[in-house]
Design an enzyme around this catalytic site. Structure first.
Site, PDB file in Angstrom:
ATOM      1  CG  ASP A   1      -2.422  -1.053   5.440  1.00 13.39           C
ATOM      2  OD1 ASP A   1      -1.248  -1.449   5.295  1.00 13.39           O
ATOM      3  OD2 ASP A   1      -2.700   0.095   5.827  1.00 13.39           O
TER       4      ASP A   1
ATOM      5  CE1 TYR B   1      -3.366  -2.014   8.795  1.00 12.39           C
ATOM      6  CE2 TYR B   1      -5.448  -2.897   9.605  1.00 12.39           C
ATOM      7  CZ  TYR B   1      -4.733  -2.138   8.689  1.00 12.39           C
ATOM      8  OH  TYR B   1      -5.395  -1.498   7.673  1.00 12.39           O
TER       9      TYR B   1
ATOM     10  CD  GLU C   1      -3.126   0.714   2.188  1.00  8.32           C
ATOM     11  OE1 GLU C   1      -3.591   1.687   2.809  1.00  8.32           O
ATOM     12  OE2 GLU C   1      -3.516  -0.452   2.361  1.00  8.32           O
TER      13      GLU C   1
END
Length: 546
Positions: free
Chosen positions: A110, A315, A7
């Site tokens: 992601d 994350y 990303e």
């Protein structure tokens, strides 16, 4: 060859290092059988009405319901309107060439709804048919990336996630485009933006503002007595709240003239157990950072994303507060690693090893990603705000692993002449998770005092008696933390949210008079940065005194 699509460039560089793609090219890296490139976020999005040949706002065009939905390259504003972003065009051309020269693709955007949409929109726009696999990881540590590549998952497994992301994207488009155009046509003057989320959120803010502004503050008076027994001083407060200062002062004089004793009429004691908090999800972290650090939700997200890309936390865009059973085995290593962090050492010394609470372990409650965790990589030097947010996450982990806090709450009822008084005390039996930060109350205004041992029938001397002037408080203006909480609860009890959520132009017209708003109210939101309170723009409400 395989193309790995990340990303962001920073993530791509880390992956390239681990897979051996060390040769740098324009827009990608290559080596060891891999091309590693990146997307710069959303390169592709849904086309706008002009891309369908719809120009000026015209009621005859409404509703606009694309069949099929078109995709277009990200656009930027220029002097002549909006045009395709040249940076996006260049990177898309590179991605297209790499896809064409590969046998398959590894999706390393992601691991979440938006990350999935970023890849799928690029894949669809380029009309690519190459097979793809998914790298699904919750942290960017070397260990996590290697484990992820050894367990790549079939791309079709995430079809449901893509459809959810696509549905959210199209819902935003349908509501935003149609409602905005309909309102602008109805008003006939100016451009007013409406959105699936922004408009009901704005309604919440203005509703609270009006409640705050129109609240009639009332003064009232109470008596406060000071006592002491066994060298423990404490205070009691009258149950009666007088609306007249004179009546309160008359009651005070009566007590001062006629007695110096208070009699204990009842003693109620109960033991309560406060379970440790769960891990942070993103919203929880944003609320805590706003409350403790005065950071906006956007600032917190940016800082958390930065910590994630530096491999210090898992994350951040997670909606879960739990971890699965297989991650639990890693938790002792994380606690051990935190011993190298000076700010965490005192708290870790209070933890009971091998007696960690497993309340955060629940496979069924883990969504795309588990709750926020630190990694084994401990930061030694961070910017001040990054340091503060990291500590929030680290201390929350330590709290979550600690034992419950056990408190003894005592309510005392007193009688002085014919007046009733009350005193409340709290004694910590087992500090548990609250010892991590040394904070034993959620509410900073809560009166927590030590009480001596008292029994029904005890006499207490009145050392001092005073009249306290108080006033009722209006509903507080929203902070970002308060607004996030309201948005989490929205739709359950909020008439306004429900009406806007299903709104058409007629529903909106019904909403405006209810809130006593003028139509320009929908022009935007203002935030007072100093107080961090949210309220509508000055021109938003009729007859407002500012």
């Amino acid at each position: 060859m395989k193309t790995i699509l990340a990303e962001k460039p920073s993530v791509a560089r880390e992956i390239a290092r681990l897979v051996g793609a060390s040769e740098k090219k324009d827009g990608y890296m290559t080596g060891n059988g891999y091309f590693v490139t990146w997307a710069f976020g959303h390169l592709i999005g849904l086309a706008m009405p002009e891309d369908y040949g719809i120009g000026e706002f015209d009621q005859a065009n409404l509703p606009i319901l694309p069949q099929p939905y078109l995709l277009t390259v990200r656009k930027v504003k220029t002097d002549k309107g909006y045009a395709a972003d040249p940076v996006a065009l260049k990177q898309l051309k590179i991605i297209e060439q790499l896809f064409s020269g590969s046998d398959s693709i590894v999706v390393a955007t992601d691991a979440g709804r938006e990350g999935e949409l970023i890849f799928r929109y690029i894949y669809a726009y380029l009309n690519c048919r190459k097979p793809f696999e998914r790298l699904w990881i919750s942290s960017l540590t070397e260990k996590a990336i290697k484990q992820g590549f050894s367990h790549l998952r079939e791309g079709t497994v995430f079809e449901g996630l893509y459809r959810a992301a696509q549905g959210r994207s199209r819902a935003d488009w349908l509501v935003g485009i149609n409602a905005t155009q309909a309102l602008c046509i109805a008003i006939g003057n100016g451009i007013y933006s409406l959105g699936r989320v922004q408009t009901p959120t704005l309604a919440l803010i203005c509703k609270r503002y009006l409640e705050h502004r129109d609240f009639a503050v009332k003064k009232y008076w109470q008596l406060q007595l000071s006592h002491e027994k066994e060298f423990v001083g404490f205070k009691s407060l009258s149950r009666t709240k007088w609306e007249s200062q004179k009546l309160a002062e008359d009651s005070l004089k009566s007590i001062q003239r006629n007695t110096s004793l208070a009699f204990v009429t009842s003693v109620e004691t109960k033991v309560i157990t406060e379970q440790p908090p769960l891990l942070f999800d993103l919203t929880g972290l944003q609320k805590e950072a706003n409350k403790r650090l005065s950071l906006s939700a956007e600032e917190t997200l940016q800082i958390a994303q930065s910590l994630y890309e530096k491999k210090f936390i898992s994350y951040p865009r997670t909606g879960s507060k739990y971890i699965p059973e297989d991650v639990w085995a890693e938790v002792p290593k994380l606690v051990s690693a935190l011993q190298d962090r000076q700010s965490c050492k005192p708290a870790i010394s209070l933890l009971k090893w091998n007696r960690y609470t497993k309340r955060i372990v629940n496979d069924l409650r883990v969504t795309d990603h588990h709750g926020l965790l630190v990694t084994e990589k401990i930061p030694s030097s961070l910017a001040a705000k990054e340091n503060s947010v990291y500590d929030l996450i680290a201390f929350r982990l330590l709290e979550a692993l600690s034992q419950a806090c056990v408190k003894e709450i005592t309510d005392i009822s007193l009688q002085v002449l014919h007046h009733d008084f009350t005193a409340k005390g709290c004694r910590i039996i087992e500090a548990g998770w609250r010892s991590v930060k040394g904070n034993f109350s959620d509410d900073d205004t809560e009166l927590v005092q030590d009480l001596p041992e008292l029994r029904t029938g005890n006499e207490l001397k009145i050392k001092e008696a005073t009249v306290l002037e108080k006033k009722s408080s209006p509903p507080a203006l929203y902070t970002e933390a308060g607004l996030l909480s309201a948005m989490e609860r929205a739709g359950k009890k909020s008439k306004i949210w429900t009406s806007v959520r299903h709104y058409s132009i007629s529903a909106l017209e019904r909403l405006l008079p209810e809130l006593r708003l003028s139509k320009p109210f929908l022009a935007g939101i203002m935030s007072n940065g100093k107080r961090n309170l949210w309220y509508p723009p000055k021109r938003a409400c009729k007859s407002m005194d500012w």
